[in-house]
Every structure is written in structure tokens, then in C-alpha cells.
Design an enzyme around this catalytic site. Structure first.
Site, short mmCIF file in Angstrom:
data_model
loop_
_atom_site.label_atom_id
_atom_site.label_comp_id
_atom_site.label_asym_id
_atom_site.label_seq_id
_atom_site.Cartn_x
_atom_site.Cartn_y
_atom_site.Cartn_z
N THR A 1 -81.91 -23.28 33.65
CA THR A 1 -81.60 -23.25 35.08
C THR A 1 -82.89 -22.87 35.82
O THR A 1 -83.86 -22.44 35.18
CB THR A 1 -80.50 -22.21 35.39
OG1 THR A 1 -80.87 -20.98 34.80
CG2 THR A 1 -79.16 -22.65 34.87
N LYS B 1 -73.50 -7.01 32.19
CA LYS B 1 -72.74 -8.14 31.64
C LYS B 1 -71.62 -7.66 30.71
O LYS B 1 -70.61 -8.35 30.54
CB LYS B 1 -73.69 -9.12 30.93
CG LYS B 1 -74.60 -9.87 31.91
CD LYS B 1 -73.80 -10.71 32.91
CE LYS B 1 -74.65 -11.64 33.74
NZ LYS B 1 -73.87 -12.41 34.72
N ASP C 1 -72.92 -12.44 50.16
CA ASP C 1 -73.66 -11.51 49.30
C ASP C 1 -72.60 -10.80 48.47
O ASP C 1 -71.84 -9.97 48.99
CB ASP C 1 -74.45 -10.51 50.16
CG ASP C 1 -75.17 -9.48 49.29
OD1 ASP C 1 -75.04 -9.53 48.05
OD2 ASP C 1 -75.88 -8.62 49.87
N ILE D 1 -75.73 -23.09 36.97
CA ILE D 1 -74.41 -23.20 36.33
C ILE D 1 -73.33 -23.44 37.38
O ILE D 1 -72.45 -24.28 37.20
CB ILE D 1 -74.12 -21.93 35.49
CG1 ILE D 1 -75.08 -21.88 34.29
CG2 ILE D 1 -72.67 -21.90 35.03
CD1 ILE D 1 -75.04 -20.58 33.48
N TYR E 1 -79.37 -5.29 32.69
CA TYR E 1 -78.64 -6.56 32.59
C TYR E 1 -77.51 -6.48 31.56
O TYR E 1 -76.38 -6.87 31.84
CB TYR E 1 -79.63 -7.66 32.21
CG TYR E 1 -79.04 -9.04 32.09
CD1 TYR E 1 -78.78 -9.80 33.23
CD2 TYR E 1 -78.74 -9.61 30.85
CE1 TYR E 1 -78.24 -11.09 33.13
CE2 TYR E 1 -78.20 -10.87 30.74
CZ TYR E 1 -77.96 -11.61 31.89
OH TYR E 1 -77.42 -12.88 31.78
#
Ligand code: NAD
Length: 271
Positions: free
Chosen positions: A211, A180, A65, A15, A176
Site C-alpha cells: 500500500t 492491534k 478523524d 486496503i 503498534y
């Protein structure tokens, strides 16, 4: 965005690199592609030059990082040093739940009751703390150029969340999904706090996108394709389809849009 400068974290990824090409096409004067993978960031920077419509366009690669605040501060400092100002930032660096410590576990091992502290910390450090560190440094750089009376009128930050920032998503995403959701909270807080400074902050929430992290693994690709059969468009998305929305939200065309969480999901969350 004509004549302005942008920084993209995760710029070497699917992306991020697609977005950089679109910024180049839309007349950006320069894009910094920052990634923990310096090689892919360098390739993305080089490739973006083919799309540039501004003769003055420059592309640079930066190693970062995002889980390390010193590294993030140095990234923004380097971008501002190279370009002189920063008008656009896209925070796309992140890890997926398909890319877990020790590989993708079986369903029985994946619920919250079995989630390892290591997996939780890795995911939160990159996806949530990474966006906090990045936004903080980007806002500070934008405010600094602004106070020098030398700033473009349109200042924008886009944070890449996920449809996992809007709902539970999948039974194996219990680090995750919170990470998010945090990205959406960071987006809305920053939008409210820095709206008066002229900075718009928006979130973009993709569903499954083709991706390298998804398409590179046949087992994951099959699971993802099956899941997206439930979406209105019945297919996975392409990185460019997310990049176009990022570019639109960043641009002057979206001048009255801030604090949104825009799903780019082929209608997945409507079901
Ligand atoms: P990708 O894996 O191609 O890109 C992610 C990039 O982030 C990679 O280049 C990787 O090297 C970089 N990165 C990882 N850890 C980093 C760190 N600590 N510091 C700096 N860079 C780091 O995948 P993508 O789809 O382009 O992902 C971009 C964003 O979109 C991510 O935040 C991801 O969670 C989100 N997203 C992706 C999908 C999808 O299906 N691909 C769906 C929803 C959300």
C-alpha cells in the site's frame, strides 16, 4: 451484500479503497469512503463507480478523524442520512509503525524502553480508540435501523488488525502491536455482545501489504520485502487480496463466522 449499504473507514487508503471497489462489484447499493484525507476518499469513491454492478450504486466520501468521537459519530450519522440504513462496516483507518512521529527511528531507538508517550498515544488513539469509537457508532446505527423493522438480515463489522495483533511482529512496533491486539479484543467482545442482535464482527490480520504507506518509501519497502521472504508465499500481499477476504467475511456466505482473527499473510505466521 446485494442492495445493501457499507461504510469504510480508511476508505481513501490502500486496503480500504480496494475493499470499496469489491463491495461495488458484489452489488452493494452504496459505499461511504471515510478518511482523514478527504481527497483520497473522494478519488476512491469515484473510482469505485467503475466497478459497480448495481445500477442504483452510490458512492460518497466523508471526512473523519477516527481518533475524535464527535467526528466518528458525525460520520456514521452522515452515512445513515445519505443511505437510510447501514449493513456493513469496515474499520480500516490506521497508522503503521513505519509511519512514526519524527520518522522511522534507528533500531537502537525503537525498543519499548525508548518509546515516546507521544508515539504511544498517537498510535493507540487512532488504531485502538478509533476502532472503539467507530464500532460503537456503527453498532448503534445498525441496531437503530433494526428496531425500525427495516433492516437487511446480514449485518457485519470487519476490523482491520494486523499480524501484529497476533504476535510481537518486529522489534520497533511496541505501540503498534498493543494497538492491534486491542483491535482483536474489541472484535471478539463486540462479536459476543452483539451476536444475539444479529451482528457478526470479525477481525482481519494482514501481513505486509503493498500500500502507499509501505511501497512509497524505498527503505521501508526493502525491509518489508526482506521480512516477507520468510513467509510461505515469499512475497508481500496486494490490497485486493485483503479486500476479497473482507468482502467474503462480510457476506452471507460467512453467515456462521464471527469473532475470528483471520490472518491474510501468505503464511507468514505459520513459520
Ligand atoms: P494506508 O495508509 O494506505 O491506509 C490507511 C488509511 O487510514 C489512510 O487513508 C489514512 O489517511 C487513514 N487514516 C489515518 N489516520 C486516520 C484518522 N485519524 N482518521 C481517519 N482516517 C485515518 O494503509 P493500509 O494498508 O490500507 O491500512 C489499512 C489498515 O490495514 C490499517 O489499519 C493498517 O494498520 C492495517 N494493516 C496494514 C498493513 C500493510 O502492510 N499495509 C499490514 C497490516 C495491517
Amino acid at each position: 451484500m446485494v442492495g445493501s449499504y457499507a461504510l469504510i473507514t480508511g476508505g481513501g487508503g490502500g486496503i480500504g479503497s480496494a475493499t470499496g471497489k469489491i463491495f461495488a462489484r458484489e452489488g452493494s447499493a452504496g459505499v461511504a469512503f471515510a478518511d482523514i484525507n478527504f481527497e483520497t476518499a473522494t478519488t476512491a469513491a469515484e473510482e469505485s463507480k467503475k466497478y459497480a454492478t448495481n445500477p442504483a450504486y452510490r458512492a460518497i466520501a466523508i471526512h473523519v478523524d477516527v481518533a475524535d468521537e464527535t467526528s466518528v459519530d458525525a460520520m456514521v450519522e452522515q452515512a445513515v442520512k445519505e443511505f437510510g440504513s447501514l449493513s456493513y462496516a469496515v474499520n480500516s483507518a490506521g497508522v503503521s509503525f513505519t509511519d512514526r512521529v519524527g520518522g522511522m527511528p534507528k533500531h537502537s531507538e525503537t525498543n519499548l524502553g525508548n518509546l515516546s508517550t507521544q508515539e504511544w498515544e498517537r498510535t493507540m488513539n487512532i488504531n485502538a480508540r478509533g476502532v472503539f469509537f467507530s464500532q460503537r457508532a456503527e453498532i448503534s446505527a445498525m441496531l437503530k435501523t433494526k428496531s425500525n423493522n427495516n433492516y437487511p438480515e446480514n449485518l457485519s463489522i470487519i476490523n482491520i488488525s494486523s499480524i501484529g495483533g497476533l504476535r510481537a511482529l518486529a522489534p520497533y512496533a511496541s505501540a503498534y502491536v498493543p494497538s492491534k491486539h486491542a483491535v482483536i479484543g474489541l472484535t471478539k467482545s463486540a462479536a459476543f455482545e452483539h451476536g444475539p442482535d444479529g451482528i457478526r464482527v470479525n477481525g482481519v490480520c494482514p501481513a505486509f501489504i503493498e500500500t502507499p504507506s509501505n511501497a512509497g518509501n524505498a527503505e521501508i519497502a526493502e525491509r518489508v520485502n526482506k521480512r516477507m521472504e520468510r513467509s510461505a508465499l515469499r512475497r508481500v500481499g496486494k490490497p485486493e487480496e485483503v479486500g476479497e477476504i473482507i468482502a467474503f467475511l462480510s457476506s452471507e456466505k460467512a453467515s456462521f463466522v464471527t469473532a475470528v482473527d483471520w490472518a491474510v499473510d501468505g503464511g507468514y505466521t505459520a513459520a
